[in-house]
Scaffold this active site. Structure first.
Site, PDB file in Angstrom:
ATOM      1  N   HIS A  74       0.817  -1.218   0.000  1.00 43.60           N
ATOM      2  CA  HIS A  74       0.000   0.000   0.000  1.00 43.60           C
ATOM      3  C   HIS A  74       0.850   1.266   0.000  1.00 43.60           C
ATOM      4  O   HIS A  74       0.328   2.365  -0.207  1.00 43.60           O
ATOM      5  CB  HIS A  74      -0.981  -0.002   1.186  1.00 43.60           C
ATOM      6  CG  HIS A  74      -0.392   0.409   2.499  1.00 43.60           C
ATOM      7  ND1 HIS A  74       0.044  -0.497   3.441  1.00 43.60           N
ATOM      8  CD2 HIS A  74      -0.176   1.633   3.038  1.00 43.60           C
ATOM      9  CE1 HIS A  74       0.499   0.150   4.496  1.00 43.60           C
ATOM     10  NE2 HIS A  74       0.384   1.445   4.283  1.00 43.60           N
ATOM     11  N   ASP A 117      -0.442  -7.543   1.752  1.00 47.38           N
ATOM     12  CA  ASP A 117       0.109  -6.186   1.714  1.00 47.38           C
ATOM     13  C   ASP A 117       1.629  -6.250   1.879  1.00 47.38           C
ATOM     14  O   ASP A 117       2.178  -5.981   2.950  1.00 47.38           O
ATOM     15  CB  ASP A 117      -0.527  -5.350   2.834  1.00 47.38           C
ATOM     16  CG  ASP A 117      -0.174  -3.884   2.749  1.00 47.38           C
ATOM     17  OD1 ASP A 117       0.427  -3.469   1.730  1.00 47.38           O
ATOM     18  OD2 ASP A 117      -0.496  -3.139   3.700  1.00 47.38           O
ATOM     19  N   GLY A 210       3.136   6.947   8.600  1.00 47.01           N
ATOM     20  CA  GLY A 210       4.566   7.087   8.372  1.00 47.01           C
ATOM     21  C   GLY A 210       5.354   5.862   8.777  1.00 47.01           C
ATOM     22  O   GLY A 210       6.495   5.679   8.346  1.00 47.01           O
ATOM     23  N   SER A 212       4.120   2.813   8.163  1.00 39.69           N
ATOM     24  CA  SER A 212       3.736   1.770   7.215  1.00 39.69           C
ATOM     25  C   SER A 212       4.941   1.211   6.474  1.00 39.69           C
ATOM     26  O   SER A 212       5.876   1.940   6.124  1.00 39.69           O
ATOM     27  CB  SER A 212       2.754   2.339   6.179  1.00 39.69           C
ATOM     28  OG  SER A 212       1.499   2.572   6.744  1.00 39.69           O
ATOM     29  N   GLY A 213       4.915  -0.092   6.243  1.00 40.78           N
ATOM     30  CA  GLY A 213       5.990  -0.748   5.508  1.00 40.78           C
ATOM     31  C   GLY A 213       7.171  -1.130   6.353  1.00 40.78           C
ATOM     32  O   GLY A 213       8.005  -1.932   5.926  1.00 40.78           O
TER      33      GLY A 213
END
Length: 277
Positions: A74, A117, A210, A212-213
């Site tokens: 995402h 994801d 921020g 995320s990932g």
């Protein structure tokens, strides 16, 4: 034969030096995020989007080899240009030991749609491992973390729902929440699948915009660190909502996918990648 040699070299190089920072993190059980010891999570990267020569942090990610980064699907928008900054402590400061790389390939899971994801980024050129840049280890395939495992989230995300992004890399203890709890109706219900890891949920500490990932870091008995999760989603009500733990893509469920993508990149990637599951 050449393909086999390249893959074997990659595997050996990764296995020999992952997950053991030169400067080990100072681990605490504070109830909210805290500044990390500089370069104690040397696999943490900043994924940045740029235009007109200006770059801004959009997501975190994890270095898993000299030229591959793990992040969330995402985080990726096909219309944007990205770069990866490695070896960073402060996003604003100019720091020795840090470097930036462009992206040679960005591969999102072909079945991404809230689930799956996960994405891989191949760097434009390999990085040299150092005190400030080092890969995390990958977990064993299909390994499931026990309830209450003491794992840590790291990132430059917002310190609270309405605050700006952090400048200094943050860490926070997020104990794992077992699947059978996270799937209960008053927790995440059917949104939490068996290919996800839930962690936190105390209403105080969580991932935020921020982050995320970025990784869920969990320590092995030998002291090395595995990346067990990729920050995927949290509550739309805010970053710190009781019984709404941060949800991560469970990396152990995608080991075959990761290995296949990296192997295919050695040969004719574009003709084969659509068959990766």
């Amino acid at each position: 034969v050449m393909k086999t040699l390249v893959v074997l070299t990659f595997v050996v190089a990764t296995a020999c030096g992952c997950g053991l920072p030169t400067f080990p993190p100072v681990l605490s059980r504070v109830v909210s995020g805290e500044d990390v010891r500089p370069h104690s999570w040397p696999w943490q990267i900043s994924l940045q989007s740029g235009s007109s020569g200006r770059w801004r942090h959009v997501c975190g990610g994890t270095l898993i080899s000299s030229d591959w980064v793990l992040t969330a699907a995402h985080c990726i928008n096909d219309r944007r240009k990205y770069r990866v900054e490695l070896g960073k402590h402060s996003l604003m400061a100019s720091e020795g030991g840090s470097t930036a790389r462009g992206t040679a390939k960005i591969i999102t899971h072909k079945d991404y749609n809230t689930i799956n994801d996960i994405a891989l980024i191949k760097l434009s050129s390999p990085v040299t491992f150092s005190d400030t840049i080092m890969p995390a280890c990958l977990p064993e395939r299909d390994f499931v973390l026990p309830h209450s495992s003491p794992c840590y989230i790291t990132g430059w995300g917002r310190l609270s729902t309405s605050s700006p992004l952090a400048d200094i890399l943050q860490q926070a203890l997020l104990p794992v929440v077992a699947h059978n709890i996270c799937k209960q109706p008053d927790w995440w219900s059917i949104l939490a699948t068996d290919k996800m890891v839930c962690a936190g949920g105390d209403g105080v500490t969580a991932g935020c915009n921020g982050d995320s990932g970025g990784p869920l870091n969990c320590q092995n008995p030998d002291g090395s660190w595995d990346v067990h999760g990729v920050v995927s989603f949290g509550s739309g009500q805010g970053c710190n909502v009781f019984q709404k733990p941060t949800v991560f893509t469970q990396v152990s469920s995608y080991i075959s996918w990761i290995n296949t993508v990296r192997t295919l990149s050695v040969c004719d990637y574009h003709t084969s990648i659509n068959n990766v599951t």
